[in-house]
Design a protein around this motif. Structure first.
Motif, mmCIF file in Angstrom:
data_model
loop_
_atom_site.group_PDB
_atom_site.id
_atom_site.type_symbol
_atom_site.label_atom_id
_atom_site.label_comp_id
_atom_site.label_asym_id
_atom_site.label_seq_id
_atom_site.Cartn_x
_atom_site.Cartn_y
_atom_site.Cartn_z
ATOM 1 N N TRP A 74 38.798 40.219 41.008
ATOM 2 C CA TRP A 74 38.637 39.064 40.677
ATOM 3 C C TRP A 74 37.650 38.298 40.361
ATOM 4 N N LEU A 81 34.217 38.112 39.036
ATOM 5 C CA LEU A 81 34.856 38.782 37.328
ATOM 6 C C LEU A 81 35.328 37.335 36.847
ATOM 7 N N GLY A 82 35.455 36.582 37.658
ATOM 8 C CA GLY A 82 36.046 35.047 36.602
ATOM 9 C C GLY A 82 34.652 34.688 36.785
ATOM 10 N N LEU A 95 31.599 35.269 36.364
ATOM 11 C CA LEU A 95 30.394 35.557 35.605
ATOM 12 C C LEU A 95 31.413 35.376 34.398
ATOM 13 N N THR A 96 32.361 35.396 33.823
ATOM 14 C CA THR A 96 32.904 35.739 32.546
ATOM 15 C C THR A 96 32.447 33.712 32.535
ATOM 16 N N ALA A 97 33.003 32.834 33.734
ATOM 17 C CA ALA A 97 32.419 31.893 32.856
ATOM 18 C C ALA A 97 31.008 31.090 32.526
ATOM 19 N N VAL A 148 29.009 33.247 31.188
ATOM 20 C CA VAL A 148 28.646 34.080 29.858
ATOM 21 C C VAL A 148 28.980 32.753 29.334
ATOM 22 N N LEU A 149 30.255 32.026 29.237
ATOM 23 C CA LEU A 149 30.785 31.169 28.530
ATOM 24 C C LEU A 149 29.848 30.335 28.622
#
Length: 332
Positions: A169, A172-173, A175-177, A179-180
């Protein structure tokens, strides 16, 4: 009765021939001299990704040169077909005044159900005149690769869920940051490029930028096919970007004919300038799309014509601006 029938045959035969010529327009020689082009495919139907042969055939007068589309013309010319390679042009003589040229393309398609083959342009040149003749459009059926037992296929069963550890998790956090953040940066770069791109209003430097790009082309010698294409791509880009920035014509997304039509709607642009620009753009189209290879001396002459067109358009633009300034001062 038989004598009457033989007499009717003797009289009616030539009469039917005369009526046939009149139905054809009364000009059989002219009908035979008209160019005819057609597109043939080697299969009635194809599978997705399967390679097959597309053959273009052009029947033309013996004093005309034929130019077929380049293999790298893309979907703008070949539609749903993807051209892999092109064979050599073959010529045969159908009569003393007629020739038949043909060229074979190895093509494939990834379209579903059917592949659209649009009107394929074939250029016929005679002296200084060039005529574009198009093949009739057609559709090639595309056979499904799924077999007749497709109804027996079943959706795979869902995977058994496994619990993810805590570090997954966290990853994933991150990677999300990332990408944004990358998306925000890309949006900012796109906005910056859009403001500084070819469509951005910069009328004061448009002429200088286009002239500098043409001067850089003077040091190049387009002797090979790839060098010639790159030369004419850069040459037309300089003219088209200038037309966008300075004249207000959407030349980057228009064909040569559309650019000429747009300039003719502007009464301040002289017809001589329009004709000179048309000759430059059509020469570039022959090199980029029909594999024409003009000698370096001819390319240099086209470059000189491009600079002359640029000078004429800029002189017209500055004269109109000066006139508008004088009118504004008089009204004030």
């Amino acid at each position: 009765m038989q004598r009457r029938m033989r007499g009717w045959t003797w009289i009616g035969g030539p009469l039917l021939v005369v009526l046939g010529l009149l139905h054809a327009g009364g000009h059989p020689a002219r009908a035979q001299s008209e160019p005819r082009v057609e597109a043939r495919v080697s299969a009635d139907s194809v599978k997705i990704g399967e390679r097959f042969t597309l053959t273009l055939v052009a029947a033309r007068a013996a004093d005309r040169d034929v130019m077929f589309p380049s293999v790298d013309a893309g979907s703008a010319v070949f539609g749903d077909l993807h051209a892999v390679r092109r064979g050599a042009v073959r010529t045969r003589r159908s009569s003393t005044a007629r020739r038949v040229d043909s060229v074979a393309y190895e093509v494939t398609t990834f379209a579903l159900d059917s592949a659209r083959v649009p009107v394929l342009p074939v250029r016929l040149a005679s002296g200084g005149d060039t005529t574009v003749v198009g093949t009739p459009p057609r559709t090639v059926p595309v056979v499904s690769v799924v077999g007749p037992d497709a109804e027996a296929l079943r959706t795979p069963a869902a995977l058994i869920p496994f619990p993810r550890p805590a570090w997954v998790w966290g990853l994933l956090g991150l990677l999300t940051a990332a990408v944004l953040g990358g998306g925000a940066y890309g949006w900012w770069r796109w906005r910056t490029h859009d403001q500084d791109g070819p469509d951005a209003p910069d009328p004061e430097r448009a002429y200088e930028a286009a002239s500098a790009q043409l001067r850089r082309l003077e040091r190049r010698h387009p002797s090979g096919p790839e060098a010639a294409k790159a030369f004419y791509v850069d040459l037309t880009e300089a003219l088209r970007v200038y037309l966008v920035r300075r004249v207000g014509v959407r030349a980057l997304e228009q064909t040569t004919a559309e650019v000429v039509a747009a300039l003719r709607r502007r009464p301040e642009v002289r017809e001589e300038t329009i004709q000179r620009l048309r000759a430059v753009l059509e020469q570039a189209d022959l090199v980029k799309f029909a594999d024409a290879q003009p000698p370096p001396a001819e390319s240099q002459a086209v470059l000189d014509d491009a600079q002359a067109v640029l000078d004429a358009l800029e002189a017209t633009r500055r004269r109109d601006e000066a006139r508008a300034t004088d009118d504004a001062s008089s009204s004030a």
